[in-house]
Design an enzyme around this catalytic site. Sequence first.
Site, short mmCIF file in Angstrom:
data_model
loop_
_atom_site.label_atom_id
_atom_site.label_comp_id
_atom_site.label_asym_id
_atom_site.label_seq_id
_atom_site.Cartn_x
_atom_site.Cartn_y
_atom_site.Cartn_z
N HIS A 10 15.18 49.31 -22.68
CA HIS A 10 13.90 49.10 -22.01
C HIS A 10 13.62 50.28 -21.09
O HIS A 10 14.54 50.81 -20.48
CB HIS A 10 13.92 47.80 -21.19
CG HIS A 10 12.54 47.29 -20.92
ND1 HIS A 10 11.79 47.74 -19.86
CD2 HIS A 10 11.78 46.39 -21.60
CE1 HIS A 10 10.62 47.12 -19.90
NE2 HIS A 10 10.58 46.30 -20.93
N ASP A 51 13.09 40.71 -26.74
CA ASP A 51 12.76 40.62 -28.16
C ASP A 51 13.97 40.50 -29.07
O ASP A 51 13.82 40.28 -30.28
CB ASP A 51 11.87 41.80 -28.58
CG ASP A 51 10.47 41.62 -28.02
OD1 ASP A 51 10.03 40.47 -27.94
OD2 ASP A 51 9.84 42.62 -27.64
N1 CMC Z 1 19.39 51.48 -29.69
C1 CMC Z 1 20.09 52.63 -29.68
N2 CMC Z 1 19.85 53.63 -28.83
C2 CMC Z 1 18.86 53.47 -27.94
C3 CMC Z 1 18.10 52.28 -27.88
C4 CMC Z 1 18.38 51.26 -28.81
N3 CMC Z 1 17.69 50.14 -28.84
N4 CMC Z 1 17.19 52.39 -26.91
C5 CMC Z 1 17.35 53.60 -26.37
N5 CMC Z 1 18.36 54.24 -26.99
C6 CMC Z 1 18.85 55.60 -26.72
C7 CMC Z 1 17.96 56.63 -27.41
O1 CMC Z 1 18.38 56.89 -28.72
C8 CMC Z 1 18.09 57.82 -26.49
O2 CMC Z 1 19.32 58.42 -26.76
P1 CMC Z 1 19.52 60.02 -26.59
O3 CMC Z 1 19.33 60.27 -25.11
O4 CMC Z 1 20.91 60.26 -27.06
O5 CMC Z 1 18.46 60.67 -27.42
C9 CMC Z 1 18.18 57.17 -25.11
O6 CMC Z 1 18.70 55.85 -25.33
C10 CMC Z 1 16.83 57.06 -24.43
O7 CMC Z 1 15.93 56.37 -25.32
P2 CMC Z 1 14.36 56.48 -25.24
O8 CMC Z 1 13.79 55.77 -26.42
O9 CMC Z 1 13.94 57.89 -25.02
O10 CMC Z 1 14.12 55.71 -23.86
P3 CMC Z 1 12.92 54.83 -23.44
O11 CMC Z 1 12.96 54.59 -22.01
O12 CMC Z 1 11.65 55.41 -23.98
O13 CMC Z 1 13.31 53.49 -24.25
C11 CMC Z 1 12.54 51.77 -25.64
C12 CMC Z 1 12.66 52.32 -24.23
C13 CMC Z 1 12.14 50.30 -25.52
C14 CMC Z 1 11.45 52.55 -26.39
C15 CMC Z 1 13.88 51.91 -26.41
O14 CMC Z 1 14.92 51.31 -25.69
C16 CMC Z 1 13.79 51.32 -27.81
O15 CMC Z 1 13.26 51.99 -28.71
N6 CMC Z 1 14.31 50.07 -28.02
C17 CMC Z 1 14.23 49.41 -29.30
C18 CMC Z 1 12.87 48.76 -29.48
C19 CMC Z 1 12.71 47.52 -28.62
O16 CMC Z 1 13.55 46.64 -28.60
N7 CMC Z 1 11.57 47.45 -27.92
C20 CMC Z 1 11.21 46.28 -27.10
C21 CMC Z 1 11.17 46.59 -25.65
S1 CMC Z 1 11.04 45.08 -24.66
C22 CMC Z 1 9.50 44.38 -25.08
C23 CMC Z 1 8.36 45.10 -24.48
O17 CMC Z 1 8.21 45.07 -23.26
O18 CMC Z 1 7.60 45.69 -25.24
#
Ligand code: CMC
Length: 380
Positions: free
Chosen positions: A258, A314
């Site tokens: 998140h 989720d």
């Molecule tokens: N599985 C594996 N690695 C992850 C995940 C995950 N679910 N989430 C983040 N990471 C890693 C990502 O690969 C990256 O690694 P690196 O630094 O080595 O490149 C690092 O953590 C940072 O990730 P990011 O996507 O740049 O960070 P963010 O703050 O934008 O992430 C997120 C937030 C929700 C987009 C991400 O955690 C994600 O894609 N999660 C899976 C989708 C998901 O479950 N979304 C629902 C969120 S809760 C409901 C809502 O409020 O919408």
Amino acid sequence: MSVHAHVFKGLEGVYVIDSAICLIDTEKGALYYAGYDVRELVEKSSFEEVAFLLLHQRLPTKSELEEFTSRLRASLNLESKHIETLRKHADNKDTLTMLAMLMVLEGGGKKGGDPGDLEAAINAIAKMGSFFSTIIRIRSGGDYVPPRKDLSFAENILYMMNGGEYRREYVEILDDLLILHAEHGVPASTFASLVTASTLSDLYSSIAAGILTLKGPLHGGASEASYAQALRIGSAERVPQWVESMLAEKKKIMGFGHRVYKIYDPRATVVKELIAKHAATMDSEAKKLYEITQALEDYGQKVLAPRGIYPNIDLWTPILYRMIGVPPDSFTAFFAVSRIAGWAAHILEYWRDNKLIRPLHLYVGEQPRKYLPLELREGS
Ligand code: CMC
């Protein structure tokens, strides 16, 4: 021309609004709507009361709640123009896009910018519920069922969705999910609503922008993606090997991570408690889903928590969605039914002191240069 500027990729860490609607305590792991802990609201309140709270940032009196509830209920009614449109587009499998289209049509291009337009907010909240229920009803071959005056919002959603039949115990699950998802600050969808609202577009179009932004798997689409992921994994035993192969390929585990929470999502805790409370009504599909999800939570946390990546809401919601009969391709649409209360509250709040949202971009392309006629270009 040299510009010294820092680009905040994904607006990470940037405050974009002042808001009195919701507080996310990322240290304690708690969520408050206008000062009230969402756990307490789930336990003691109703969706109607929470929708009022978000729109007014205070709890209603008894008579205010009665009036609000009856206005909401009256707006659940669909007219023949709605039903015709719903029938015409029933074969469109994208429930979320249908909701956005119906919202825009409902708005009819009205003027926006009025922070006191509670009538539009109430109508939009109700219509989202009846559009959602009726899309599912018509797709399953049934006819539109009008809402009943003696039923709550959650009861009417189930009643209209199922053509009259529904299990009493599902009402509490549905109402609690509506409360839990009603508001969450400025995620991408709420921000998109505000961007649209800031141009003084109408409330319905601003909400449609939020609906469409909810679609992607990084945001609202995560519940459907997390369900599909559990089906692909197939059994609890396969979880460790599956997680390891996903991480080795640098792929994301849906239902984890998140932008705001670097701890366990407090909403996931409430969802798990709800599942435990209603465990007796779980069918074999829900039980299997539960086993896989629990194994995924355990193993995923072991490997991802040291990086601040924890289970989010989720990961767990698909179990409850399936229990109450929401088809997987409409999970995200159900999320929209609850989040519209938060979107509407934010839009009205923003209009009280509107400012066009128009950020800057840092140009990294070529400096101004001369246009070369086609015949003089290299390779011509
Ligand atoms: N599985 C594996 N690695 C992850 C995940 C995950 N679910 N989430 C983040 N990471 C890693 C990502 O690969 C990256 O690694 P690196 O630094 O080595 O490149 C690092 O953590 C940072 O990730 P990011 O996507 O740049 O960070 P963010 O703050 O934008 O992430 C997120 C937030 C929700 C987009 C991400 O955690 C994600 O894609 N999660 C899976 C989708 C998901 O479950 N979304 C629902 C969120 S809760 C409901 C809502 O409020 O919408």
